[in-house]
Design a protein around this motif. Sequence first.
Motif, PDB file in Angstrom:
ATOM      1  N   GLU A 261      66.177   3.497 -59.435  1.00 28.56           N
ATOM      2  CA  GLU A 261      65.934   2.570 -58.323  1.00 28.56           C
ATOM      3  C   GLU A 261      67.047   2.563 -57.277  1.00 28.56           C
ATOM      4  N   ILE A 262      67.753   3.674 -57.153  1.00 27.46           N
ATOM      5  CA  ILE A 262      68.795   3.758 -56.125  1.00 27.46           C
ATOM      6  C   ILE A 262      68.183   3.716 -54.723  1.00 27.46           C
ATOM      7  N   MET A 263      66.954   4.207 -54.566  1.00 30.56           N
ATOM      8  CA  MET A 263      66.320   4.143 -53.247  1.00 30.56           C
ATOM      9  C   MET A 263      65.959   2.702 -52.886  1.00 30.56           C
ATOM     10  N   GLY A 264      65.601   1.885 -53.874  1.00 31.72           N
ATOM     11  CA  GLY A 264      65.365   0.465 -53.626  1.00 31.72           C
ATOM     12  C   GLY A 264      66.636  -0.244 -53.210  1.00 31.72           C
ATOM     13  N   VAL A 265      67.755   0.160 -53.790  1.00 34.07           N
ATOM     14  CA  VAL A 265      69.058  -0.384 -53.409  1.00 34.07           C
ATOM     15  C   VAL A 265      69.349  -0.036 -51.945  1.00 34.07           C
ATOM     16  N   LEU A 266      69.069   1.204 -51.561  1.00 32.83           N
ATOM     17  CA  LEU A 266      69.267   1.615 -50.161  1.00 32.83           C
ATOM     18  C   LEU A 266      68.330   0.862 -49.226  1.00 32.83           C
ATOM     19  N   TYR A 267      67.069   0.795 -49.591  1.00 29.90           N
ATOM     20  CA  TYR A 267      66.062   0.132 -48.761  1.00 29.90           C
ATOM     21  C   TYR A 267      66.443  -1.325 -48.471  1.00 29.90           C
ATOM     22  N   ASN A 268      67.039  -1.985 -49.470  1.00 28.56           N
ATOM     23  CA  ASN A 268      67.453  -3.373 -49.313  1.00 28.56           C
ATOM     24  C   ASN A 268      68.871  -3.513 -48.763  1.00 28.56           C
ATOM     25  N   LYS A 269      69.481  -2.396 -48.407  1.00 33.53           N
ATOM     26  CA  LYS A 269      70.801  -2.353 -47.765  1.00 33.53           C
ATOM     27  C   LYS A 269      71.933  -2.923 -48.627  1.00 33.53           C
TER      28      LYS A 269
END
Length: 169
Positions: free
Chosen positions: A101-109
Motif C-alpha cells: 500500500e505504498i501507492m496509497g501512502v503517496l496518494y494521500n500525501k
Amino acid sequence: MYTGDGKGKTTAAIGQGMRAYGNGLKIYMVQFLKGGPTGELKTIDELNDNFKIFRFEKPRDFVWNLNEDEKEELKREIKEGYKFIINTIKENKCDVLIIDEIMGVLYNKFLTEEEVIYIIDNKPQSMELILTGRNIPEAILKKSDLVTEMKCIKHYFEKGVGARKGIEY
C-alpha cells in the motif's frame, strides 16, 4: 509492482513472498494503511524469522474518515515505517522487501514520490523490491521493471456483499 483497481495486489505480493520463502530467502513486508487483524498476519507469524510483517500504525478508520489530527498522527507513524525501510535497504537486511500500500501512502500525501524513488534507487542490487497499491505515479511506473495491473471486471461488493474474514482480510 502490483497495481490497479482490482482485488489481489497484497495477495499477489504475499504469494511472491511465499515463493521466495520456500526457496530459503529472507522476506520483510512493511504494510501501510492496514491496522486491523488479517489472516496473513497469523500465518506469516507462524513461519520462522525468514518472513516477517512489520506495521507501524495503530488500528484506525479509513483515511477518508480521519480528522486532521488523526491524519497527522498517521503521517508520523508512516514516517517511522519509512525510516525502517531506509534502514532495511542500507543494512541489506532481507532478500525481498515488500512495501504494501505504498501507492496509497503517496496518494494521500503521507510520503512524496521522491521518497519512494529514493527507495527504488538505493536498494541493494541483490534485493527484490515489491510495491503495491493503486494510482501509481508515472515516474515510479517508469522506474519499475515489472508492473502487473489488477483490473476489476466484476465484484460482489456491487451486490452489497461485505468484506469477509478469510477472503478480504
